[in-house]
Design an enzyme around this catalytic site. Structure first.
Site, short mmCIF file in Angstrom:
data_model
loop_
_atom_site.label_atom_id
_atom_site.label_comp_id
_atom_site.label_asym_id
_atom_site.label_seq_id
_atom_site.Cartn_x
_atom_site.Cartn_y
_atom_site.Cartn_z
N HIS A 1 -103.43 67.68 62.18
CA HIS A 1 -104.09 68.34 63.30
C HIS A 1 -103.11 68.63 64.43
O HIS A 1 -103.52 68.98 65.53
CB HIS A 1 -105.26 67.48 63.78
CG HIS A 1 -106.29 67.26 62.70
ND1 HIS A 1 -107.45 67.99 62.62
CD2 HIS A 1 -106.28 66.42 61.63
CE1 HIS A 1 -108.14 67.60 61.54
NE2 HIS A 1 -107.43 66.65 60.92
N GLU B 1 -78.39 58.34 60.24
CA GLU B 1 -77.09 57.78 60.61
C GLU B 1 -76.13 57.76 59.41
O GLU B 1 -74.92 57.79 59.58
CB GLU B 1 -77.29 56.35 61.14
CG GLU B 1 -76.49 56.05 62.39
CD GLU B 1 -76.84 54.71 63.02
OE1 GLU B 1 -77.20 54.72 64.20
OE2 GLU B 1 -76.78 53.67 62.35
N LYS C 1 -72.20 56.12 74.61
CA LYS C 1 -71.91 54.83 75.25
C LYS C 1 -70.75 54.98 76.22
O LYS C 1 -70.80 54.49 77.35
CB LYS C 1 -71.55 53.77 74.19
CG LYS C 1 -72.72 53.35 73.33
CD LYS C 1 -72.32 52.21 72.41
CE LYS C 1 -73.37 51.99 71.34
NZ LYS C 1 -72.93 51.15 70.25
O1 PA5 Z 1 -76.98 50.78 62.14
C1 PA5 Z 1 -76.24 50.52 63.07
O2 PA5 Z 1 -75.09 50.14 62.90
C2 PA5 Z 1 -76.74 50.62 64.50
O3 PA5 Z 1 -78.00 51.18 64.59
C3 PA5 Z 1 -76.77 49.23 65.11
O4 PA5 Z 1 -77.62 48.42 64.36
C4 PA5 Z 1 -77.25 49.29 66.56
O5 PA5 Z 1 -76.41 50.11 67.32
C5 PA5 Z 1 -77.25 47.89 67.16
O6 PA5 Z 1 -75.97 47.33 67.07
P1 PA5 Z 1 -75.76 45.80 67.16
O7 PA5 Z 1 -76.43 45.15 66.04
O8 PA5 Z 1 -74.27 45.60 67.14
O9 PA5 Z 1 -76.35 45.34 68.49
#
Ligand code: PA5
Length: 430
Positions: free
Chosen positions: A304, A283, A418
């Site tokens: 394996h 990310e 989303k």
């Molecule tokens: O790293 C990030 O920003 C995302 O992976 C969020 O943690 C994830 O989408 C969850 O979001 P939130 O904490 O707002 O529920």
């Protein structure tokens, strides 16, 4: 508690050659130091999201408060359900799975998928049990945890009434906004705020990770102590800084056309640390057509299954081994008078020694097959080493993201699915 972290994690880059030489690292080091320097000064892309860099220096009273709430959860419940996804899930899971032997209190997870089977099974399992909920969502509006939280909270209200239910919920969320924050205020739940300048994937050393750890029974002072020592060491602008060398190796190999980094551990208990690292790396770097695709293997299991590909498949792979120098438990291989299974040649050796030879043999084989490889060695799998590992990877990925030229602290791409899903579900406004 400051730990001598110099022994907590070491990095061996000797097997990156000929793909990357010591001279390459030497030449690239000034750029890596500059990237680290800009993070320390709070400059550059994403400079408003650097709150994670001070998290390990948590005031003792904050640690006390987290420990108190963790203790209360243990006293009033048979188990804790941690609700969250992505950065609000993976760090807690990684630490608890790695440190299971330090974590006697049962912690379960929910809201990290939309699986009806998983959530129905979880509700069945909770039947007749006293449980508490720790709802973690920075935005307070993420669909998966919101659904799981609604299901679990309804169950709690049904079984113990609203007042008792409210005493069993902890919310970790934005200090001001979001649905979870509003509900917590209205119902009077215990709240731990997530600072707006800490992104989800960099939040494991905040209450997002520390409260589940404390509830599980993990000594968070030792874990935070390891992270603090790591922060102290790996923010030094010196060529021996392991986090800088790891970051630089990744970035230089990325620029030379390597597309995938496989984190290969020989310790199954670290498999969730690999999952947490995948989100952190993927990310943070995967944008603008750039970034190493982070993958992982758990050895020797995957030798394996994926061993063939690592030995002879695509050569666009960097392999980083993640190993521990010291087992928490060990077991000797017994001798056998008849030796029908032909194992007497290793009788008397410990399983950890055989596992270490498997790592050494695998590394030598993959390097001879043409893969660049490096090794991160933990002193042990214990709270201070895991705390140090968290901050090590966070600093390194922040630096390598800067080196490959992206903002490591945003994630514009995750909104795309989303929007389409909400439209399909008929969410108002979509
Ligand atoms: O790293 C990030 O920003 C995302 O992976 C969020 O943690 C994830 O989408 C969850 O979001 P939130 O904490 O707002 O529920």
């Amino acid at each position: 508690m400051l730990i001598k972290e110099i022994e907590l994690i070491t990095l061996d880059t000797g097997t990156l050659a000929p793909h990357l030489t010591e001279d390459d690292l030497k030449n690239g080091m000034p750029g890596a130091m500059e990237a680290l320097g800009s993070l320390i000064k709070g400059e550059g892309a994403g400079s408003d999201m650097l709150g994670w860099m001070v998290l390990p220096r948590l005031p003792p009273r904050d640690i006390e408060e987290i420990l108190d709430v963790g203790k209360r959860i243990q006293d009033q419940s048979d188990c804790l359900v941690v609700v969250g996804i992505g950065g609000s899930y993976l760090g807690a899971r990684a630490g608890i799975e790695a440190l299971k032997k330090h974590a006697p209190f049962p912690v379960l997870f929910a809201g990290n998928s939309l699986s009806p089977e998983y959530h129905a099974d979880l509700l069945d399992y909770l039947e007749g049990k006293r449980f508490s909920i720790c709802a973690i969502s920075k935005s307070g509006t993420t669909t998966e945890p919101a659904i799981a939280f609604r299901l679990l909270r309804n169950r709690l209200i049904e079984t113990c009434g609203r007042e008792d239910c409210n005493a069993r919920i902890v919310a970790i969320t934005d200090p001001v906004k979001g649905a979870l924050r509003q509900m917590a205020g209205t119902e009077g739940w215990k709240i731990f705020p997530i600072s707006p300048d800490v992104g989800g994937r960099f939040s494991v050393l905040s209450p997002v990770g520390l409260l589940p750890f404390a509830a599980a029974g993990i000594p968070i002072d030792a874990l935070v102590g390891g992270a603090c020592s790591g922060l102290d060491r790996w923010t030094r602008k010196e060529p021996g800084n392991e986090a800088l060398r790891y970051a630089l190796s990744r970035a230089l190999l990325h620029d030379k056309g390597i597309e995938i980094e496989v984190l290969s551990t020989f310790h199954p208990e670290l498999s969730w640390v690999c999952e947490w690292w995948k989100q952190l790396a993927g990310e943070s770097e995967g944008k603008e057509g750039k970034g190493l695709y982070p993958a992982s293997t758990v050895m020797t299991t995957d030798l394996h299954s994926l061993g063939q590909l690592l030995q002879e498949g695509s050569r666009k792979i960097l392999e980083t081994f993640l190993i521990s120098a010291r087992p928490n438990r060990d077991i000797d291989i017994p001798g056998d008078g008849e030796d029908l299974d032909g194992l007497n040649y290793i009788a008397g050796k410990s399983l950890s020694e055989v596992n270490r030879k498997a790592y050494e043999g695998t590394k030598a084989a993959h390097v001879s097959g043409g893969l660049p490889a490096m090794t991160l060695k933990l002193e042990g799998i214990d709270p201070s080493s895991i705390g140090a590992l968290f901050i090590f990877f966070e600093l390194a990925i922040a630096v390598s993201g800067r080196l490959i030229g992206v903002n490591p602290f945003d994630q514009p791409g995750v909104e795309e699915y989303k929007t389409r899903m909400f439209k399909l579900l008929g969410k108002p406004g979509y």
